[in-house]
Motif scaffolding. Structure first.
Motif, PDB file in Angstrom:
ATOM      1  N   VAL A 290     -35.204  73.251  40.684  1.00 46.63           N
ATOM      2  CA  VAL A 290     -35.690  74.366  41.492  1.00 46.63           C
ATOM      3  C   VAL A 290     -34.907  75.609  41.081  1.00 46.63           C
TER       4      VAL A 290
ATOM      5  N   SER B 120     -35.389  81.387  42.911  1.00 48.11           N
ATOM      6  CA  SER B 120     -36.392  81.927  43.823  1.00 48.11           C
ATOM      7  C   SER B 120     -37.079  80.831  44.633  1.00 48.11           C
ATOM      8  N   GLY B 121     -36.677  79.567  44.410  1.00 45.45           N
ATOM      9  CA  GLY B 121     -37.265  78.473  45.190  1.00 45.45           C
ATOM     10  C   GLY B 121     -38.524  77.903  44.574  1.00 45.45           C
ATOM     11  N   ALA B 122     -38.742  78.155  43.271  1.00 45.34           N
ATOM     12  CA  ALA B 122     -39.923  77.604  42.617  1.00 45.34           C
ATOM     13  C   ALA B 122     -39.517  76.419  41.732  1.00 45.34           C
ATOM     14  N   VAL B 123     -40.410  75.454  41.622  1.00 46.87           N
ATOM     15  CA  VAL B 123     -40.119  74.252  40.842  1.00 46.87           C
ATOM     16  C   VAL B 123     -40.076  74.593  39.355  1.00 46.87           C
ATOM     17  N   THR B 124     -39.014  74.128  38.672  1.00 45.20           N
ATOM     18  CA  THR B 124     -38.933  74.351  37.225  1.00 45.20           C
ATOM     19  C   THR B 124     -39.278  73.102  36.433  1.00 45.20           C
TER      20      THR B 124
ATOM     21  N   SER C 166     -43.954  76.543  44.950  1.00 44.63           N
ATOM     22  CA  SER C 166     -42.830  76.752  45.848  1.00 44.63           C
ATOM     23  C   SER C 166     -43.303  76.535  47.278  1.00 44.63           C
ATOM     24  N   HIS C 167     -42.390  76.762  48.198  1.00 45.53           N
ATOM     25  CA  HIS C 167     -42.754  76.598  49.606  1.00 45.53           C
ATOM     26  C   HIS C 167     -43.172  77.920  50.232  1.00 45.53           C
TER      27      HIS C 167
ATOM     28  N   ASN D 232     -51.566  75.608  49.518  1.00 49.68           N
ATOM     29  CA  ASN D 232     -50.546  75.297  48.518  1.00 49.68           C
ATOM     30  C   ASN D 232     -50.875  73.935  47.937  1.00 49.68           C
TER      31      ASN D 232
ATOM     32  N   LEU E 206     -37.579  70.744  47.607  1.00 49.81           N
ATOM     33  CA  LEU E 206     -37.660  72.179  47.947  1.00 49.81           C
ATOM     34  C   LEU E 206     -37.004  72.440  49.302  1.00 49.81           C
TER      35      LEU E 206
ATOM     36  N   ARG F 220     -33.753  74.821  50.118  1.00 48.56           N
ATOM     37  CA  ARG F 220     -33.795  75.891  51.108  1.00 48.56           C
ATOM     38  C   ARG F 220     -32.629  75.745  52.092  1.00 48.56           C
TER      39      ARG F 220
END
Lengths: 210, 199
Positions: free
Chosen positions: A129, A132-136, A167-168, A180, A203, A207
């Motif tokens: 992650v 910015s909280g997005a999955v890599t 992301s969430h 989503n 995620l 957070r």
């Protein structure tokens, strides 16, 4: 009952005598010396076996641990390449372990080890992650999904890569539904949902520490 | 001791899978690829031979009343050793066989041979019995996994025979295992009756 009594009228049932107990068995039940021999023999066999197992474990444990570590590290490097991974101490609910990725001295995001529930058992995976909280990236390290069905999700990196960038921001990731949305693999819905739940847990855990 | 007779028993007349119908669970579960079949067959053969030898050596030491417990400890010890060694030196096989290696402990082929053969015979005969029965088990696993891998995945030992889209995926599932095993048992019975009838 009535059938039985009818039968007994026709030909009287032979009176049952108790089956003769084998003499040897009776003796063993009371002879303390023999009980000692039983227990002693079992104990001896168990002791020797345990000693041998201990010796084998001494030889194999380092190799098994090293193989496991190498596999997890390779998966971590795949989902979020970084110079180092620092374990996040303390409670990380929902995930097995959480690592802070450090790249060039600066934090580059998080890598979470998650154990999600698939259709045949646990799916152990590593989720990267970014800040910015997005999955890599998502990588499955261990699973027991059905060959040619569940493996269409967990063994197909192309499918797992569809999580990248999610992301969430728009709420939990849902499979084949919602805004989503993650498009699962048809026929492998349970596995798809399991993997999505794992990504959600990762995620959420990230957070929690951010 | 009669090696020829023991071989014949292991492969045909007393084949552990097709005639004695022992160890069905692992047979059905792992025979999806030939590599799995080889791994499982070799593991069972090694464990069976070792446990047979040791149970035969201990046959005058182990009291009648606790023999099953003693056998299980001996078998479980060898299974755990093989499991650890596989994980350390053949991680790929260990991973694909998964839980079925620890489950060899309760594979009835091994306990049955311990009870019916090893506990009544000399170590050398017991070792030969372990090898013969183990090979009989392995051959059946190989035939089953060969059939299921070709039909179910379109590959033979990993090499593609026809594109996977045309494979009957059902053959790789438990259903395919039952079908294959049923057909093989029927063939075996038919062949044996035929041979007996001809005499």
């Amino acid at each position: 009952m009535s059938k039985n009594s009818k039968n007994s009228v026709k030909e009287p049932v032979e009176e049952r005598t108790p089956a003769p107990q084998p003499k040897a068995l009776n003796q063993t039940a009371i002879d303390p010396k023999y009980i000692g021999r039983l227990a002693g023999t079992l104990l001896g066999i168990c002791l020797v076996t345990a000693l041998l197992l201990g010796a084998v474990n001494q030889v194999t444990k380092p190799r098994i641990d090293a193989a496991l570590k190498a596999k997890t590290e390779a998966a971590m490097a795949q989902v979020l390449p970084a110079d180092a991974y620092e374990k996040v101490e303390g409670e990380t609910p929902g995930v097995t372990a959480l690592y802070r990725a450090i790249s060039g001295g600066a934090p580059a995001g998080f890598v979470a080890e998650v154990s999600a529930t698939g259709s045949q058992g646990a799916i152990d995976m590593v989720v990267g992650v970014d800040g910015s909280g997005a999955v890599t990236g998502v990588s499955v390290t261990k699973h027991s999904e059905t060959k040619n069905i569940g493996t269409k999700v967990v063994s197909d990196q192309g499918v797992l890569d569809r999580f990248i960038g999610m992301s969430h921001a728009g709420g939990d990731i849902t499979v084949n539904a919602g805004t989503n949305r993650f498009d699962g693999v048809s026929g492998a819905t349970v596995t798809s949902k399991g993997v999505a739940a794992g990504v959600n847990a990762a995620l959420a855990a990230v957070r929690g520490v951010q | 001791m009669n090696i020829g007779k023991q071989l014949k028993e292991g492969f045909i007349t007393q084949n552990p899978v097709l005639v004695q119908l022992l160890g069905m669970c692992s047979t059905l579960a792992i025979t999806t690829t030939i590599a799995n079949g080889i791994g499982m067959g070799a593991s069972v053969t090694i464990i069976l031979t070792l446990s047979n030898i040791f149970i035969s050596l201990l046959r005058r030491v182990i009291p009648q009343q606790v023999r099953i417990a003693a056998y299980i400890v001996v078998i479980a010890g060898f299974v755990t050793m093989v499991d650890l060694l596989l994980q350390a030196f053949f991680p790929d096989i260990a991973e694909s066989l998964g839980v079925f290696i620890p489950l060899i402990v309760v594979n009835c082929v091994i306990l049955a041979r311990a009870e019916s053969f090893a506990s009544k015979n000399k170590p050398l005969a017991a070792a030969v019995d372990g090898i013969c029965q183990g090979l009989g088990y392995t051959v059946v696993l190989l035939v089953m996994s060969g059939i299921r891998e070709v039909l179910g995945a379109g590959t033979f030992n990993g090499a593609e025979i026809f594109p996977a889209e045309y494979a009957a995926g059902m053959m790789a599932l438990p259903v395919g295992g039952f079908l294959t095993l049923g057909v093989l048992i029927a063939l075996m019975q038919w062949a044996q009756t035929k041979v007996k009838g001809g005499k």
